[in-house]
Design a protein around this motif. Structure first.
Motif, short mmCIF file in Angstrom:
data_model
loop_
_atom_site.label_atom_id
_atom_site.label_comp_id
_atom_site.label_asym_id
_atom_site.label_seq_id
_atom_site.Cartn_x
_atom_site.Cartn_y
_atom_site.Cartn_z
N VAL A 189 9.71 -2.81 -11.26
CA VAL A 189 8.39 -2.71 -11.90
C VAL A 189 7.58 -3.97 -11.61
N ALA A 190 8.26 -5.13 -11.58
CA ALA A 190 7.55 -6.39 -11.33
C ALA A 190 6.93 -6.41 -9.95
N SER A 191 7.65 -5.90 -8.93
CA SER A 191 7.10 -5.90 -7.58
C SER A 191 5.89 -4.98 -7.48
N SER A 192 5.97 -3.83 -8.12
CA SER A 192 4.82 -2.92 -8.11
C SER A 192 3.67 -3.49 -8.93
N LEU A 193 4.00 -4.14 -10.04
CA LEU A 193 2.97 -4.77 -10.86
C LEU A 193 2.29 -5.90 -10.10
N PHE A 194 3.08 -6.67 -9.35
CA PHE A 194 2.56 -7.74 -8.53
C PHE A 194 1.55 -7.19 -7.52
N PHE A 195 1.91 -6.07 -6.89
CA PHE A 195 1.00 -5.42 -5.94
C PHE A 195 -0.28 -4.95 -6.63
N ALA A 196 -0.13 -4.30 -7.78
CA ALA A 196 -1.28 -3.74 -8.47
C ALA A 196 -2.25 -4.83 -8.93
N ILE A 197 -1.71 -5.94 -9.43
CA ILE A 197 -2.57 -7.03 -9.89
C ILE A 197 -3.32 -7.65 -8.71
N ASP A 242 -3.88 3.85 1.20
CA ASP A 242 -3.77 4.48 -0.12
C ASP A 242 -2.73 3.71 -0.94
N PRO A 243 -3.13 2.99 -1.99
CA PRO A 243 -2.20 2.18 -2.78
C PRO A 243 -1.24 2.99 -3.64
#
Length: 213
Positions: A15-23, A79-80
């Motif tokens: 989740v942290a890696s995806s959250l890092f990407f999203a932020i 496309d993210p």
């Protein structure tokens, strides 16, 4: 408990890696930059463990593969949603593994495994259900909504739902163990507590027991 915490750490790291990407995407509005840095983040997670000489389990390799695959798809399509969809696959794989009855027993003390194995099994299935629910919710949010919604919803749900289930499962098992212990004859209860290491047998009781043989 080590294996349990390793699994929890993997889910949080994913989740942290995806959250890092999203932020990064929300701050820079640059899909290529956010994707490349997210891939680097995933490689760094594996690299740190490798340098420290820690074993890298199959699930961590799967997570890394999904980081690269989803990141590549994001770069090719601009496309993210591909990266945001990645945790759903991890959740689904973990949930499938948790469908095995009794998987949670290895993380419980002997007294809980002996007195309340049925409740422990139900708690294990509840964890599997939560993983599948998390996978479905993450996929829904990633497909239907934008990145800002994902950033707000998924980290909060991922953290709060696991904390609530962990506390509820612990309480259910503990209360069941206490209730069933109270319902046992005293001699049976004392013998069980000693055999599971919850109580140390006193020298006096050992001597008395030996004298009866």
């Amino acid at each position: 408990m080590r294996s349990f915490f390793n699994a929890a750490r993997l889910l949080l790291a994913d989740v942290a890696s995806s959250l890092f990407f999203a932020i990064l995407l929300s701050l820079t509005d640059n899909v290529m930059l956010a994707t490349c840095l997210a891939i680097a983040f995933g490689l760094l997670q594996i690299g740190v463990q490798f340098i420290r000489g820690k074993p890298i389990v199959i699930m961590e390799w799967l997570s890394l593969f999904l980081v690269v695959a989803a990141g590549t798809a994001t770069l090719l399509t601009d496309d993210p949603h591909f990266v945001l969809f990645k945790p759903s696959i991890i959740y689904a794989v973990v949930g499938a593994a948790m469908l095995k009855a009794g998987w949670i027993n290895r993380y419980l003390p002997a007294i809980a495994r002996t007195v309340a194995p049925d409740v422990a099994t139900y708690v294990g299935f509840a964890w599997a259900g939560l993983m599948f629910l998390s996978a479905a919710l993450n996929a829904f949010i990633a497909i239907v909504f934008d990145v800002s919604t994902w950033v707000f919803v998924m980290p909060v749900f991922a953290t709060c739902s696991k904390v609530v289930l962990m506390l509820a499962g612990f309480a259910a098992i503990r209360l069941t163990v206490l209730r069933r212990l109270r319902g046992m004859p005293e001699a049976e209860r004392d013998a069980l507590l000693i055999s599971t290491g919850e109580r140390v047998q006193s020298p006096l009781s050992a001597t008395t027991a030996a004298g009866k043989l």
